[in-house]
Structures are given as C-alpha cells and as structure tokens.
Enzyme design. Structure first.
Site, PDB file in Angstrom:
ATOM      1  N   LYS A   1       0.461  -6.556   1.825  1.00  0.00           N
ATOM      2  CA  LYS A   1      -0.272  -5.313   1.599  1.00  0.00           C
ATOM      3  C   LYS A   1       0.039  -4.280   2.677  1.00  0.00           C
ATOM      4  O   LYS A   1       0.185  -3.092   2.390  1.00  0.00           O
ATOM      5  CB  LYS A   1      -1.777  -5.579   1.552  1.00  0.00           C
TER       6      LYS A   1
ATOM      7  N   ASP B   1     -11.262  -2.045  11.680  1.00  0.00           N
ATOM      8  CA  ASP B   1     -10.154  -2.828  11.131  1.00  0.00           C
ATOM      9  C   ASP B   1      -9.698  -3.923  12.090  1.00  0.00           C
ATOM     10  O   ASP B   1      -8.916  -4.802  11.698  1.00  0.00           O
ATOM     11  CB  ASP B   1      -8.969  -1.926  10.777  1.00  0.00           C
TER      12      ASP B   1
ATOM     13  N   HIS C   1      -5.438  -9.012   3.476  1.00  0.00           N
ATOM     14  CA  HIS C   1      -4.381  -9.188   4.462  1.00  0.00           C
ATOM     15  C   HIS C   1      -4.911  -9.447   5.863  1.00  0.00           C
ATOM     16  O   HIS C   1      -4.343 -10.235   6.625  1.00  0.00           O
ATOM     17  CB  HIS C   1      -3.471  -7.955   4.458  1.00  0.00           C
ATOM     18  N   ARG C   2      -6.006  -8.788   6.228  1.00  0.00           N
ATOM     19  CA  ARG C   2      -6.524  -8.936   7.591  1.00  0.00           C
ATOM     20  C   ARG C   2      -7.203 -10.293   7.814  1.00  0.00           C
ATOM     21  O   ARG C   2      -7.228 -10.797   8.936  1.00  0.00           O
ATOM     22  CB  ARG C   2      -7.455  -7.781   7.944  1.00  0.00           C
TER      23      ARG C   2
ATOM     24  N   ASN D   1      -5.016  -2.357  -4.715  1.00  0.00           N
ATOM     25  CA  ASN D   1      -6.229  -2.394  -3.883  1.00  0.00           C
ATOM     26  C   ASN D   1      -6.049  -1.538  -2.638  1.00  0.00           C
ATOM     27  O   ASN D   1      -6.549  -1.861  -1.567  1.00  0.00           O
ATOM     28  CB  ASN D   1      -6.577  -3.831  -3.493  1.00  0.00           C
TER      29      ASN D   1
ATOM     30  N   GLU E   1     -11.345  -4.574   1.388  1.00  0.00           N
ATOM     31  CA  GLU E   1     -10.639  -5.440   0.442  1.00  0.00           C
ATOM     32  C   GLU E   1     -11.517  -6.591  -0.030  1.00  0.00           C
ATOM     33  O   GLU E   1     -11.376  -7.089  -1.145  1.00  0.00           O
ATOM     34  CB  GLU E   1      -9.351  -5.973   1.078  1.00  0.00           C
TER      35      GLU E   1
ATOM     36  N   ASP F   1       0.811  -1.220   0.000  1.00  0.00           N
ATOM     37  CA  ASP F   1       0.000   0.000   0.000  1.00  0.00           C
ATOM     38  C   ASP F   1       0.842   1.267   0.000  1.00  0.00           C
ATOM     39  O   ASP F   1       0.499   2.250  -0.665  1.00  0.00           O
ATOM     40  CB  ASP F   1      -0.936   0.019   1.218  1.00  0.00           C
TER      41      ASP F   1
END
Length: 438
Positions: free
Chosen positions: A421, A324, A395-396, A95, A352, A51
């Site tokens: 990311k 998040d 990623h999360r 993204n 995402e 990112d």
C-alpha cells in the site's frame, strides 16, 4: 492473501543506513498540485505503491496526462490549469484515504458526473463532512448510499466558492482536500475549522506543497497556535520541478529497530527541517532513552541504555500530531521498562482499520497486556509469546509488528503483501538492514 512471513530475530544490535521510498503523503499532494497547475511539472522521488498508483490512474481518468517512470521514481505531469477535462469518470481508490478525499474535491472543479469508490473498508470510512463542506461551497456532491461513507457522486460544474465549516477531529485529510482545490474555485473560499484539528503537521505539509507550486494562503490561528480559519483567493498553481523526501512514517520502523535492539540506524534524505511531521517520532524515542543525531541530509537514532531490558523506559505521550507512528511506538513499548500510555489518537479508529482496537488485540495475542482506551491505549511490557500477527489489511500493522520479531523468535506476520500500500520493498529493506529471512 500471502502466507505468513516469519521474522527472524536480529543477530545483534541493528546497524546501518537506509533510504525509504518517497513520502506517500508528499507524493499524493504533489501529484494533485501538479495536475491542477498551469504547465508541465517534474516530480522526483515519487513513491511507487498501491496508494500512489490509484492516484495516478485516477488523474489520468480525469484527463490529466501523467507519465510515471517507476524505475527512476519520477513523474511528469501536464497540468490542467485547475479544470479537469474529462466529462465523466469512474474512480476506484481501493483503500487510499488521501486519494479519495483529495480527488472528491478535485472532481468538483470539472464539468460532468464523477463517481468515486473504494474497497469494502473504504466504504466504512467517513467522508460525509468533506461532502457537506463542498456543498457549502456550491458543489454538487453526495454519498451514494445516503450514509457518510463512499461511494461519492459528484455532479460538477466548477466550484463557486464561499464559506464552509469542516470538523477538525475526524481527519486532517478533509481540510487538506479543501485547501488543495480551493485556489481553483471561481470565487474566494473561507474555511473554518471546528473543534480540535488532528494531525496538524499534515495540514502544514499541504500548505508547504501548495506554496512550492506558487499558491500561498491567509490563515488565522487560536491563542495556542492551532489554525482555525483559512482564506483562499482564486489563484493558478504554477508548474515546477519538485523533489519528494523519503517517507518519514516509513523511517519510523527503522528508527524503532535501532531502539529495540540497542543499535544505530541512519535514515538518509531526511533532516531536522523536513516538511513531514512524523519525523518528530525520533523525539519520542529520545524520551524513552535513545540518542538522536541530525545531519544536513540524514537522521540517526541510537538505542538507549535504560531499564530492565537494558534499552528503554516507558512514557506517557500525546501522539495526535504523529498518529501514523503510534503503532510503531506500540511495538517499541513492548520492550520498555514500565508501561507506555499513547494518548489523543481516537481518530485512528477511522483509518485502514480501527488501529487502537487492532493493536490492542494483537499485543494480547503476543501475551502482552494492552489496555484499550477511547483515545488510545496503555501497553504493559512482559514476556512475548510466539504467534501469527493478524494485520487487518493495514500496512502499518504489518510493518510495526515485524519489529517485535527482531527481538523475539516465532513471530509471523499475516498477509505481508499488504505493505505494498505504501512500501512495496519494506521486507527487502528490513532484511538488508537487520538480516531477517523468510
């Protein structure tokens, strides 16, 4: 796609200290403020991730000189005094939501034609409300396909200013993008927030970074203290030296590791006064029975002693402000006594991936009952079955569901490389702390 990553259960309670890399959210905000500033800024603690790389490369394409020292985690930025010099540019933001939204606003400050695009998922993520708000301020911007999603075309000749309305319930990044660009408009800007403002701490983070670069703005709030109106007069960002905190969202995984295993983890570089709202995740763990200790430059979480699992109790929690970390909590909730209800995060369906649907689906794959709601989900603890967890290029999803593997054998994480990311060294740091192995 990488082969699935097998997570080995921790040998016992996870114990140790860790310092996650710099905050993605702070890094990208500081890069934009430094790029728009008058003079040379030095940023320390800069995150090196997918990112932030697309942000840096795009700023260079806009004519801003950025020297990024990845080994030293620093960046030197020669600002453009609010006027990106490139006469045209094609920007590919993959993204990265912060990058495409912030830079759409930044491009309106230049003079020329700019096109901003991303990957297939980015072309599904909304940006129309931001484009319309920029239009209300006199900018020439439009979604290329006639939808509310990228690609975005900006025909720029500076940003005149004026009044714009922005919906607060889709993404705080729209408002942050407008706030970052507004001081460089030719005239005053007034931004009116319509509806509930999601992820409010991220707006506060934006304002904090702007203030550090010498720009303070006037605002009004509702009776409940939620910002509803911002007034921004033309101003010049001042170059400065800026130190970026470790990423509080990334820290949530290590705090959760302590909660899940009954251990104790200290995250260095954060404090009670952190600019990042996601540090409030430790208060959620506290509600579940964990202990929290704050130091001047560190925060420690100790696993609790409640419930059937010997660790945690289920809770009912509004996570709008720290959405998040909702996926992190979902992983922790698997090991609690009693259900956990996560509320008021409908906006994460536009991240995402549709994070509510994705979390519910993967919990069910693990044999855990998960009730999906319009605004969140309810997780009912139970016996976990081995499985390969799909991550949806998110990623999360990868980092959160890896936590389940700290307690349960047979958990494998599909496409583990997607953590690049925001956290390229996640697997190494988790291994060092808890002893997992590939």
């Amino acid at each position: 796609m990488d082969d699935p990553f097998p997570v080995s259960p921790a040998a016992g309670p996870v114990q140790g200290r860790v310092r996650p890399p710099g905050s993605k959210s702070l890094t990208n905000r500081a890069l934009v403020a430094a790029a728009l500033a008058d003079g040379r800024s030095r940023l320390a603690g800069v995150l090196d991730s997918d990112d932030t790389r697309v942000m840096i490369e795009s700023l260079r394409r806009l004519g801003v000189e950025v020297r990024h020292g990845t080994a030293a985690a620093e960046a030197i930025v020669d600002g453009c005094r609010g006027r990106p010099p490139a006469p045209a540019a094609e920007l590919c933001l993959e993204n990265s939501g912060t990058s495409i939204r912030f830079l759409t606003a930044v491009c309106t400050l230049g003079s020329g034609r700019f096109r901003l695009d991303g990957n297939a998922r980015m072309r599904q993520r909304p940006i129309g409300d931001l484009v319309r708000a920029l239009g209300a301020l006199g900018a020439g911007a439009a979604c290329e396909g006639g939808s509310d999603c990228p690609p975005v075309i900006v025909a720029a000749d500076g940003l005149p200013g004026g009044t714009a309305r922005v919906a607060g319930d889709l993404s705080s990044q729209f408002l942050s993008a407008l706030l970052l660009a507004a001081p460089c408009a030719r005239g005053p800007v007034e931004l009116r927030v319509e509806g509930e403002l999601v992820s409010q701490p991220y707006v506060e983070m934006t304002l904090g970074v702007m203030s550090r670069f010498g720009v303070d703005i006037e605002r009004e709030t509702t009776s409940s203290g939620v910002p509803s109106l911002f007034r921004i007069r033309p101003a010049v960002y001042r170059a400065c030296d800026y130190a970026i905190e470790p990423d509080a969202s990334a820290a949530s995984y290590f705090f959760a590791a302590a909660a899940i295993t009954g251990g104790e983890v200290t995250v260095e570089g954060l404090s009670r006064d952190s600019l990042q709202g996601d540090l409030a995740f430790v208060r959620v763990l506290e509600q579940m029975g964990c202990g929290v200790r704050y130091e001047p430059n560190a925060v420690t979480v100790t696993g609790g002693r409640h419930g059937r699992s010997g660790l945690l109790r289920g809770i009912d929690v509004d996570m709008n402000a720290i959405s998040d970390t909702a996926q992190t909590l979902a992983a922790v909730a698997v090991f609690a006594e009693g259900p956990t209800r996560i509320r008021n995060i409908a906006h994460v369906r536009h991240k995402e991936t549709d994070r509510i649907a994705a979390v519910a689906s993967e919990l069910r794959r693990l044999g855990i009952r998960a009730d999906e709601h319009a605004d969140g989900l309810t997780i009912h603890p139970g016996s976990v079955q081995p499985a390969v967890v799909e991550t949806y290029d998110d990623h999360r999803m990868a980092m959160s569901f890896a936590l389940v593997g700290l307690r349960v054998p047979g958990i494998r994480i599909a496409d583990p490389g997607c953590t690049a990311k925001t956290y390229p060294r996640f697997w190494d740091d988790l291994a060092a702390l808890s002893g997992i192995a590939s």
